[in-house]
Motif scaffolding. Structure first.
Motif, PDB file in Angstrom:
ATOM      1  N   ASP A  90       0.615  -1.229   0.251  1.00  0.00           N
ATOM      2  CA  ASP A  90      -0.149   0.099   0.154  1.00  0.00           C
ATOM      3  C   ASP A  90       0.460   1.383  -0.273  1.00  0.00           C
ATOM      4  N   GLU A  91       2.409   1.181   1.027  1.00  0.00           N
ATOM      5  CA  GLU A  91       2.943   2.340   0.989  1.00  0.00           C
ATOM      6  C   GLU A  91       3.120   2.566  -0.140  1.00  0.00           C
ATOM      7  N   GLU A  92       3.946   1.405  -0.947  1.00  0.00           N
ATOM      8  CA  GLU A  92       4.766   1.772  -2.404  1.00  0.00           C
ATOM      9  C   GLU A  92       3.556   2.330  -3.301  1.00  0.00           C
ATOM     10  N   TRP A  93       2.095   2.058  -3.683  1.00  0.00           N
ATOM     11  CA  TRP A  93       0.964   1.842  -4.150  1.00  0.00           C
ATOM     12  C   TRP A  93       0.693   3.823  -4.068  1.00  0.00           C
ATOM     13  N   ASN A  94       0.465   4.218  -2.934  1.00  0.00           N
ATOM     14  CA  ASN A  94       0.666   5.479  -2.621  1.00  0.00           C
ATOM     15  C   ASN A  94       1.795   6.399  -2.893  1.00  0.00           C
ATOM     16  N   LEU A  95       3.147   5.946  -2.566  1.00  0.00           N
ATOM     17  CA  LEU A  95       3.922   6.847  -3.264  1.00  0.00           C
ATOM     18  C   LEU A  95       4.066   6.762  -4.513  1.00  0.00           C
ATOM     19  N   LEU A  96       3.480   5.743  -4.862  1.00  0.00           N
ATOM     20  CA  LEU A  96       3.848   6.160  -6.868  1.00  0.00           C
ATOM     21  C   LEU A  96       2.659   7.005  -7.377  1.00  0.00           C
ATOM     22  N   LYS A  97       1.803   6.577  -6.896  1.00  0.00           N
ATOM     23  CA  LYS A  97       0.312   7.489  -7.356  1.00  0.00           C
ATOM     24  C   LYS A  97       0.607   9.142  -7.099  1.00  0.00           C
ATOM     25  N   VAL A 134       3.905  10.168  -7.310  1.00  0.00           N
ATOM     26  CA  VAL A 134       5.535  10.745  -7.788  1.00  0.00           C
ATOM     27  C   VAL A 134       4.234  11.240  -9.485  1.00  0.00           C
ATOM     28  N   GLN A 135       3.440  10.185  -9.724  1.00  0.00           N
ATOM     29  CA  GLN A 135       2.373  10.016 -11.021  1.00  0.00           C
ATOM     30  C   GLN A 135       1.478  11.847 -10.716  1.00  0.00           C
ATOM     31  N   GLN A 136       1.135  12.210  -9.606  1.00  0.00           N
ATOM     32  CA  GLN A 136       0.500  13.007  -9.274  1.00  0.00           C
ATOM     33  C   GLN A 136       1.500  14.926  -9.352  1.00  0.00           C
ATOM     34  N   MET A 137       2.347  14.458  -9.217  1.00  0.00           N
ATOM     35  CA  MET A 137       4.034  15.055  -9.516  1.00  0.00           C
ATOM     36  C   MET A 137       4.072  15.233 -10.812  1.00  0.00           C
ATOM     37  N   ASP A 138       4.102  14.298 -11.421  1.00  0.00           N
ATOM     38  CA  ASP A 138       4.688  14.561 -12.812  1.00  0.00           C
ATOM     39  C   ASP A 138       3.306  15.202 -13.860  1.00  0.00           C
ATOM     40  N   PHE A 139       2.195  15.141 -13.036  1.00  0.00           N
ATOM     41  CA  PHE A 139       1.262  15.874 -14.066  1.00  0.00           C
ATOM     42  C   PHE A 139       1.057  17.144 -14.136  1.00  0.00           C
ATOM     43  N   VAL A 140       1.473  17.970 -11.857  1.00  0.00           N
ATOM     44  CA  VAL A 140       1.266  19.152 -12.336  1.00  0.00           C
ATOM     45  C   VAL A 140       2.224  19.434 -13.030  1.00  0.00           C
ATOM     46  N   LYS A 181      10.600  15.737  -7.355  1.00  0.00           N
ATOM     47  CA  LYS A 181      11.841  15.672  -7.748  1.00  0.00           C
ATOM     48  C   LYS A 181      12.390  15.029  -6.683  1.00  0.00           C
ATOM     49  N   LYS A 182      11.894  15.266  -5.341  1.00  0.00           N
ATOM     50  CA  LYS A 182      10.885  14.568  -3.794  1.00  0.00           C
ATOM     51  C   LYS A 182      10.785  14.000  -3.796  1.00  0.00           C
ATOM     52  N   VAL A 183       9.522  13.229  -4.021  1.00  0.00           N
ATOM     53  CA  VAL A 183       8.679  12.603  -4.285  1.00  0.00           C
ATOM     54  C   VAL A 183       9.697  11.361  -5.136  1.00  0.00           C
ATOM     55  N   ARG A 184      10.025  11.823  -6.691  1.00  0.00           N
ATOM     56  CA  ARG A 184      10.883  10.536  -6.873  1.00  0.00           C
ATOM     57  C   ARG A 184      11.879   9.806  -6.114  1.00  0.00           C
ATOM     58  N   LYS A 185      12.630  11.023  -5.512  1.00  0.00           N
ATOM     59  CA  LYS A 185      14.001  10.546  -5.280  1.00  0.00           C
ATOM     60  C   LYS A 185      13.145   9.535  -3.551  1.00  0.00           C
ATOM     61  N   GLN A 186      12.196   9.534  -3.309  1.00  0.00           N
ATOM     62  CA  GLN A 186      11.516   8.089  -1.769  1.00  0.00           C
ATOM     63  C   GLN A 186      11.469   7.600  -2.385  1.00  0.00           C
ATOM     64  N   TYR A 187       9.983   7.261  -3.779  1.00  0.00           N
ATOM     65  CA  TYR A 187       9.786   6.346  -4.301  1.00  0.00           C
ATOM     66  C   TYR A 187      10.654   5.603  -4.229  1.00  0.00           C
ATOM     67  N   GLU A 188      12.672   6.261  -5.342  1.00  0.00           N
ATOM     68  CA  GLU A 188      13.359   5.164  -5.353  1.00  0.00           C
ATOM     69  C   GLU A 188      13.963   4.463  -4.721  1.00  0.00           C
ATOM     70  N   SER A 189      14.501   5.529  -3.805  1.00  0.00           N
ATOM     71  CA  SER A 189      15.086   5.165  -2.261  1.00  0.00           C
ATOM     72  C   SER A 189      14.483   4.178  -1.329  1.00  0.00           C
ATOM     73  N   ARG A 190      13.043   3.736  -1.742  1.00  0.00           N
ATOM     74  CA  ARG A 190      13.247   2.599  -1.488  1.00  0.00           C
ATOM     75  C   ARG A 190      12.611   1.424  -1.371  1.00  0.00           C
ATOM     76  N   PHE A 191      11.689   1.906  -3.714  1.00  0.00           N
ATOM     77  CA  PHE A 191      11.477   0.649  -4.373  1.00  0.00           C
ATOM     78  C   PHE A 191      12.092   0.341  -5.422  1.00  0.00           C
ATOM     79  N   GLY A 192      13.555   1.173  -5.496  1.00  0.00           N
ATOM     80  CA  GLY A 192      14.041   1.225  -7.380  1.00  0.00           C
ATOM     81  C   GLY A 192      13.923   2.403  -7.539  1.00  0.00           C
ATOM     82  N   PRO A 193      14.637   2.353  -8.619  1.00  0.00           N
ATOM     83  CA  PRO A 193      14.903   3.462  -9.821  1.00  0.00           C
ATOM     84  C   PRO A 193      13.268   3.187 -10.651  1.00  0.00           C
ATOM     85  N   TRP A 229       5.621  -1.300 -12.013  1.00  0.00           N
ATOM     86  CA  TRP A 229       3.903  -1.263 -11.661  1.00  0.00           C
ATOM     87  C   TRP A 229       2.823  -2.366 -11.750  1.00  0.00           C
ATOM     88  N   GLN A 230       4.069  -3.996 -11.644  1.00  0.00           N
ATOM     89  CA  GLN A 230       3.704  -4.696 -11.442  1.00  0.00           C
ATOM     90  C   GLN A 230       3.380  -5.482 -10.088  1.00  0.00           C
TER      91      GLN A 230
END
Length: 88
Positions: A5-12, A14-20, A49-61, A86-87
């Motif tokens: 759940d944490e991974e999906w929420n953080l990925l979401k 990332v997607q929201q910030m990319d959209f903005v 950048k901050k959110v992407r870095k959070q995601y990648e440091s925890r779940f990979g590039p 995404w899998q």
């Protein structure tokens, strides 16, 4: 909240910030003198950048632009290994 759940929420996030960032980029392309929009765009870039870095440091590039990440350098990263972000 479990790790999945944490991974999906953080990925979401990332997607929201990319959209903005994309939307503000399009707007500032047509309104280059809108200083407030330019400031929002700058802040959105930093937050994305901050959110992407959070995601990648925890779940990979998330993309090749993230390589070499600290994880890739220290333990190796195999793009052909599943699951992809995404899998999960």
């Amino acid at each position: 909240m479990n790790a999945s759940d944490e991974e999906w929420n953080l990925l979401k996030k990332v997607q929201q910030m990319d959209f903005v960032v994309v939307e503000l980029t399009l707007y500032t392309d047509t309104h280059p003198n809108d200083e407030e929009a330019m400031n929002q765009w700058r802040e959105a870039i930093k937050e994305a950048k901050k959110v992407r870095k959070q995601y990648e440091s925890r779940f990979g590039p998330l993309s090749l632009l993230s390589v070499p990440s600290k994880q890739a350098i220290e333990v190796g990263w195999h793009w052909n290994s599943t699951p992809w972000p995404w899998q999960r």
